[in-house]
Design a protein around this motif. Structure first.
Motif, PDB file in Angstrom:
ATOM      1  N   ALA A  45       1.010  -1.155   0.081  1.00 26.88           N
ATOM      2  CA  ALA A  45       0.069   0.136  -0.004  1.00 26.88           C
ATOM      3  C   ALA A  45       0.895   1.098   0.064  1.00 26.88           C
ATOM      4  CB  ALA A  45      -0.861   0.170   1.255  1.00 26.88           C
ATOM      5  N   LEU A  46       0.570   2.209  -0.846  1.00 24.65           N
ATOM      6  CA  LEU A  46       1.220   3.414  -0.720  1.00 24.65           C
ATOM      7  C   LEU A  46       0.304   4.354  -0.148  1.00 24.65           C
ATOM      8  CD1 LEU A  46       2.886   3.883  -4.278  1.00 24.65           C
ATOM      9  CD2 LEU A  46       3.966   3.313  -2.186  1.00 24.65           C
ATOM     10  N   VAL A  47       0.583   5.203   0.926  1.00 23.83           N
ATOM     11  CA  VAL A  47      -0.001   6.145   1.660  1.00 23.83           C
ATOM     12  C   VAL A  47       0.567   7.523   1.668  1.00 23.83           C
ATOM     13  CG1 VAL A  47      -1.287   4.387   2.990  1.00 23.83           C
ATOM     14  CG2 VAL A  47       0.866   5.658   3.849  1.00 23.83           C
TER      15      VAL A  47
ATOM     16  N   LEU B  48      -0.836  -3.395  -5.948  1.00 21.42           N
ATOM     17  CA  LEU B  48      -0.132  -2.033  -5.466  1.00 21.42           C
ATOM     18  C   LEU B  48      -1.641  -1.154  -5.175  1.00 21.42           C
ATOM     19  CD1 LEU B  48       1.712   0.028  -4.896  1.00 21.42           C
ATOM     20  CD2 LEU B  48       1.652   0.745  -7.175  1.00 21.42           C
ATOM     21  N   PHE B  49      -1.681  -0.925  -3.884  1.00 22.51           N
ATOM     22  CA  PHE B  49      -2.927  -0.509  -3.306  1.00 22.51           C
ATOM     23  C   PHE B  49      -2.685   0.967  -2.829  1.00 22.51           C
ATOM     24  CE2 PHE B  49      -6.463   0.361  -0.783  1.00 22.51           C
ATOM     25  CZ  PHE B  49      -7.623  -0.291  -1.207  1.00 22.51           C
ATOM     26  N   ILE B  50      -3.402   1.884  -3.567  1.00 18.80           N
ATOM     27  CA  ILE B  50      -2.997   3.347  -3.142  1.00 18.80           C
ATOM     28  C   ILE B  50      -4.298   3.784  -2.475  1.00 18.80           C
ATOM     29  CG2 ILE B  50      -2.867   5.648  -4.432  1.00 18.80           C
ATOM     30  CD1 ILE B  50      -1.337   3.935  -6.339  1.00 18.80           C
TER      31      ILE B  50
ATOM     32  N   ALA C  82      -3.406  -4.213   3.594  1.00 24.35           N
ATOM     33  CA  ALA C  82      -1.764  -4.387   3.122  1.00 24.35           C
ATOM     34  C   ALA C  82      -1.013  -5.532   3.930  1.00 24.35           C
ATOM     35  CB  ALA C  82      -1.252  -2.856   3.555  1.00 24.35           C
ATOM     36  N   ASP C  83       0.169  -5.985   3.096  1.00 22.19           N
ATOM     37  CA  ASP C  83       1.231  -6.608   3.822  1.00 22.19           C
ATOM     38  C   ASP C  83       2.172  -5.699   4.087  1.00 22.19           C
ATOM     39  OD1 ASP C  83      -0.063  -9.278   3.498  1.00 22.19           O
ATOM     40  OD2 ASP C  83       0.272  -8.970   1.445  1.00 22.19           O
TER      41      ASP C  83
ATOM     42  N   GLY D 102       1.981  12.106  -5.068  1.00 22.30           N
ATOM     43  CA  GLY D 102       2.490  11.315  -6.017  1.00 22.30           C
ATOM     44  C   GLY D 102       2.095   9.922  -6.195  1.00 22.30           C
ATOM     45  N   LYS D 103       1.381   9.572  -5.411  1.00 25.99           N
ATOM     46  CA  LYS D 103       0.532   8.164  -5.528  1.00 25.99           C
ATOM     47  C   LYS D 103       0.002   7.855  -6.838  1.00 25.99           C
ATOM     48  CE  LYS D 103      -2.302   8.657  -1.906  1.00 25.99           C
ATOM     49  NZ  LYS D 103      -2.339  10.165  -2.054  1.00 25.99           N
TER      50      LYS D 103
END
Length: 331
Positions: free
Chosen positions: A51-53, A217-219, A230-231, A59-60
């Motif tokens: 996960a991108l937070v 890929l979870f944003i 998320a992992d 910029g995600k």
């Protein structure tokens, strides 16, 4: 250790946001550039979710579009199963790679063609990639895909306006699954939905990952959602990764001051009495970012080095973090 399915190396994307040429000449203004993504590196193992937070504008979504080839990187590369995607997409094998990488977009109201029936929306990838051309077989396959995301096979004849937001997002997921991809880029897939509907969509996505061995890929900017799916978690700030850690490690022992600030913003429903650092300042203007560490104007631990020298993402205390204060043991 097996090689990661997706590897991102020093990825960067710069956008030219200058005024038109004549305006610049008359007003004597220079060209302006936004470094939307500035040197991002990470990897995702097969069957896992990264996960991108981060706050809006960090910029995600640009990273998401770079990964699936909707944007061309200004620097760096994306490696899928050991091969750079830019070279593959430019070759005859590009269509095969696109079949293996799909994207779920943020807004289910904007990402579905309102003039098309669900049969055409979900069936388009099947036709485009030459997987199914027979009308009867296509209808059956689209019905199966809809059932896999909790909708009815009879919904193939409906239009998007006949569905709720959560149902539309399920149609988007069914469309993304049509080519049987291995890697899904999910750009805030639940942010436009009610909380109760969010849970349903997230559970469907987790079930599909378990059944099909999908890599995500979870944003998201919602840390509660990230904690559920998320992992590993990567925290972005102004185009750069400031911390990458396993989910449990990041939520239990956040290292970077910005990560701590994000976690402190979550309401403390258990009334633990834990000391919290108040949120300071606002996200800087990306056209004129601060020198050194971009977070230093808002950081309670910043010193002179932070304003002068940009930190590098280093392996510290078992996680990757870009922070002089953590590196020097000041936190």
């Amino acid at each position: 250790m097996t090689a990661p399915l997706v590897q991102v190396n020093d990825l960067a994307k710069t956008f030219d946001v200058s005024a038109p040429w004549l305006n610049r000449v008359v007003e004597r203004k220079p060209r302006q550039f936004v470094h939307a993504v500035d040197g991002v590196s990470f990897s995702i193992e097969r069957g896992k979710t990264l996960a991108l937070v981060g706050e809006s504008g960090c910029g995600k979504s640009t990273v998401a579009r770079l990964l699936v080839g909707l944007y061309t990187p200004s620097r760096g590369d994306v490696v899928f199963e050991g091969r750079p995607t830019a070279a593959v997409l430019a070759s005859r094998e590009g269509r095969g790679l696109r079949r293996r990488m799909q994207m779920i977009f943020q807004d289910p109201y904007a990402s579905l063609n309102p003039r098309w029936k669900v049969l055409d929306i979900v069936g388009e990838p099947l036709r485009e990639h030459g997987l199914l051309n027979d009308t009867a077989a296509l209808r059956q396959r689209v019905g199966e895909l809809l059932q896999s995301v909790g909708l009815s096979a009879a919904d193939v004849e409906k239009f998007p306006h006949q569905f709720s937001g959560g149902q539309r997002q399920r149609i988007s997921i069914a469309r993304a699954l049509a080519t049987q991809p291995e890697f899904l880029v999910c750009d805030e897939p639940t942010s436009a939905l009610d909380v109760s509907v969010q849970a349903q969509v997230l559970n469907i996505m987790k079930d599909l990952q378990r059944e099909r061995g999908l890599t995500y890929l979870f944003i998201s900017h919602n840390l509660a959602v990230v904690h559920h799916v998320a992992d590993d978690v990567g925290v972005m700030y102004l185009g750069r990764l400031v911390e990458v850690a396993p989910k449990r490690e990041l939520f239990d022992r956040p290292q970077h001051p910005y990560t701590r600030m994000l976690l402190d913003a979550i309401p403390d429903i258990h009334m633990t009495g834990r000391a919290r650092t108040p949120v300071q300042g606002e996200v800087p203007n990306p056209l004129n970012p601060p020198s050194g560490c971009a977070f230093h104007p808002r950081c309670p631990y910043a010193n002179e080095r932070c304003s002068r020298e940009r930190p590098v993402l280093l392996e510290l205390r078992g996680v990757k973090v870009a922070c002089h204060a953590v590196e020097e043991g000041r936190i």
